[in-house]
Design a protein around this motif. Structure first.
Motif, PDB file in Angstrom:
ATOM      1  N   PRO A 216      40.588  -3.512 -29.429  1.00  0.00           N
ATOM      2  CA  PRO A 216      41.782  -3.939 -30.173  1.00  0.00           C
ATOM      3  C   PRO A 216      42.105  -5.400 -29.873  1.00  0.00           C
ATOM      4  O   PRO A 216      42.151  -5.811 -28.716  1.00  0.00           O
ATOM      5  N   ASN A 217      42.329  -6.188 -30.914  1.00  0.00           N
ATOM      6  CA  ASN A 217      42.615  -7.611 -30.712  1.00  0.00           C
ATOM      7  C   ASN A 217      44.013  -8.023 -31.148  1.00  0.00           C
ATOM      8  O   ASN A 217      44.353  -9.205 -31.182  1.00  0.00           O
ATOM      9  N   GLY A 218      44.837  -7.028 -31.503  1.00  0.00           N
ATOM     10  CA  GLY A 218      46.187  -7.326 -31.962  1.00  0.00           C
ATOM     11  C   GLY A 218      46.309  -7.377 -33.465  1.00  0.00           C
ATOM     12  O   GLY A 218      47.412  -7.311 -34.010  1.00  0.00           O
TER      13      GLY A 218
ATOM     14  N   SER B 225      44.582  -0.894 -37.254  1.00  0.00           N
ATOM     15  CA  SER B 225      44.301   0.128 -38.278  1.00  0.00           C
ATOM     16  C   SER B 225      42.824   0.480 -38.293  1.00  0.00           C
ATOM     17  O   SER B 225      42.447   1.660 -38.351  1.00  0.00           O
ATOM     18  N   LEU B 226      41.971  -0.539 -38.227  1.00  0.00           N
ATOM     19  CA  LEU B 226      40.527  -0.312 -38.213  1.00  0.00           C
ATOM     20  C   LEU B 226      40.105   0.485 -36.983  1.00  0.00           C
ATOM     21  O   LEU B 226      39.315   1.427 -37.089  1.00  0.00           O
ATOM     22  N   VAL B 227      40.651   0.119 -35.820  1.00  0.00           N
ATOM     23  CA  VAL B 227      40.303   0.820 -34.590  1.00  0.00           C
ATOM     24  C   VAL B 227      40.686   2.293 -34.681  1.00  0.00           C
ATOM     25  O   VAL B 227      39.889   3.184 -34.364  1.00  0.00           O
TER      26      VAL B 227
ATOM     27  N   LEU C 102      38.320   5.591 -34.756  1.00  0.00           N
ATOM     28  CA  LEU C 102      38.526   6.604 -33.725  1.00  0.00           C
ATOM     29  C   LEU C 102      38.756   7.981 -34.339  1.00  0.00           C
ATOM     30  O   LEU C 102      38.147   8.984 -33.919  1.00  0.00           O
ATOM     31  N   LYS C 103      39.595   8.051 -35.355  1.00  0.00           N
ATOM     32  CA  LYS C 103      39.890   9.331 -36.005  1.00  0.00           C
ATOM     33  C   LYS C 103      38.649   9.929 -36.654  1.00  0.00           C
ATOM     34  O   LYS C 103      38.435  11.148 -36.597  1.00  0.00           O
ATOM     35  N   ALA C 104      37.825   9.082 -37.267  1.00  0.00           N
ATOM     36  CA  ALA C 104      36.611   9.568 -37.919  1.00  0.00           C
ATOM     37  C   ALA C 104      35.637  10.145 -36.891  1.00  0.00           C
ATOM     38  O   ALA C 104      34.998  11.184 -37.123  1.00  0.00           O
ATOM     39  N   ILE C 105      35.533   9.489 -35.751  1.00  0.00           N
ATOM     40  CA  ILE C 105      34.647   9.990 -34.692  1.00  0.00           C
ATOM     41  C   ILE C 105      35.134  11.344 -34.188  1.00  0.00           C
ATOM     42  O   ILE C 105      34.350  12.288 -34.024  1.00  0.00           O
TER      43      ILE C 105
END
Length: 421
Positions: A175-177, A181-183, A187-190
């Motif tokens: 996470p870069n701030g 949303s992408l992170v 994560l949810k998809a995994i």
């Protein structure tokens, strides 16, 4: 024959391609922040010998404690036995660890502390009747050189020949701030498509990824998601632990604490090899059973070595002393001032800092172990400073005992090296 010449006959060094770089430097003495070679040259240890000798080399407060312990108990098997240094260390370490940590498991190096953490995560679910076989890790992470640790690492320069033999690991961006949303979507998809047992991560600073730093709030969100989905969180504090980020542990910056914490390096002040993997009571309870097969069957011959424990206890006392805490603040501020000064240099692409960890990216493309990297390394050494660039990244992680003059010397040599790249 010199030590260097004798070395070449039998020794195979780590992270070394001997055909390209056959020579090594022989260090005959170390004191405080200075290394002495066999030719009489001196070098400021700007990386605390891989972030371990944080209280200076051959610190008499620590060596005297180890010498005293040596007269009483040098070593004993830790399966079925215990001893005062191990018990004392567990008591003192728990006091400064995040408040959810309750149990201490001893190992002997950073990689094996990760192995133990991975085993805790996988076997926790096995013991509770749920088969989960996937781990999550950050992109570009590094956790060590044993197979479990390599599995969760993401740097193929180290791991390429072994990747066909790894555990099942899925990766997420740090996470870069701006990418939360992408992170979270990744994560949810995994989690939706895999049976995830644990998340193994370097909190806030990825050491081998050239001191790549990420966002505390973003990491906290990831940890909260993992907790909600019964994913065991394993914090690799082998590099970040014991004050380097400005707090005792990088995990102290997040509200959500890890289930498991892995420690080594500065744990014993660089004097003795040892590691610790700590965990919550809930993790421990999943292994506490009438069924012997549910125990954690992992052991090292030198687990909880009394001499290493004595060194660690002394190091904890120094870490919490007013002198060291003030030194951490002093070094942090010195880095901040130097960073503000150097970041406008045309050869500097970016700088970043977390506590006493300072990193500078050069405005030039370099191979991680390419010729220019060695040119930089040799320049530093020729000018009396031991820094070990990671590709185009020059970083500092000096001992807490470094003097103002020694820090200024490091800054000066970094400024001078910018003129040769």
């Amino acid at each position: 024959m010199t030590i260097k010449q004798r070395d070449q006959k039998h020794i195979w060094h780590p992270l070394t391609q001997h055909k390209l770089h056959p020579e090594t430097m022989a260090i005959v003495k170390a004191k405080d922040c200075i290394l002495f070679d066999e030719d009489g040259n001196q070098y400021i240890d700007g990386i605390a010998s891989w972030y371990s000798s944080m209280y200076g080399h051959c610190n008499p407060f620590i060596t005297n404690r180890v010498y005293k312990q040596m007269q009483t108990l040098d070593h004993v098997v830790f399966a079925g036995f215990t001893h005062e240094p191990a018990v004392k260390l567990s008591e003192e370490l728990i006091k400064i660890l995040p408040e959810n940590q309750e149990k201490i498991f001893f190992g002997d190096n950073g990689s094996t502390s990760i192995e133990i953490g991975i085993k805790m995560a996988l076997q926790y679910h096995f013991n509770t009747g749920e088969k989960r076989n996937t781990l999550i890790a950050f992109e570009d992470g590094f956790h060590g050189d044993t197979f479990g640790a390599m599995s969760v690492s993401g740097l193929s320069v180290y791991n390429g020949p072994f990747e066909d033999f790894f555990l099942d690991v899925k990766r997420i961006p740090t996470p870069n701030g701006n990418n939360q949303s992408l992170v979270l979507e990744t994560l949810k998809a995994i989690v939706k498509n895999n049976k995830v047992a644990g998340f193994v991560y370097e909190p806030l600073v990825q050491g081998a990824a050239a001191m790549k730093m990420h966002d505390a709030e973003g990491l906290n969100t990831i940890l909260k998601f993992c907790k909600a989905n019964k994913i065991i969180t394993v914090a690799d504090e082998v590099m970040t632990g014991f004050g380097k980020t400005g707090r005792h542990f990088a995990s102290d910056f997040m509200e959500t604490k890890p289930d498991v914490i892995c420690m080594s390096k500065a744990l014993t002040a660089g004097l003795m090899p040892m590691s610790i993997t700590s965990c919550t009571q809930a993790i421990y309870d999943a292994f506490y059973s009438d069924d012997i097969g549910k125990g954690l069957f992992h052991c090292h011959t030198y687990s909880a070595n009394p001499l290493a424990c004595a060194a660690a206890i002394a190091g904890l006392e120094l870490l919490q002393s007013d002198t060291i805490q003030q030194n951490i603040k002093r070094i942090t501020e010195k880095h901040r001032v130097f960073g503000a000064y150097i970041e406008t240099h045309s050869k500097v692409k970016s700088i970043r800092q977390k506590g006493i960890i300072f990193a500078l990216d050069l405005n030039v493309e370099m191979e991680r172990y390419g010729d220019l990297r060695y040119k930089l390394f040799n320049f530093f050494m020729e000018n009396g400073v031991f820094l070990r660039p990671l590709g185009e990244t020059i970083y500092i992680q000096a001992p807490y005992t470094i003097t103002e003059a020694q820090l200024d010397k490091i800054y000066q040599v970094i400024e001078e090296v910018l003129e040769i790249v």
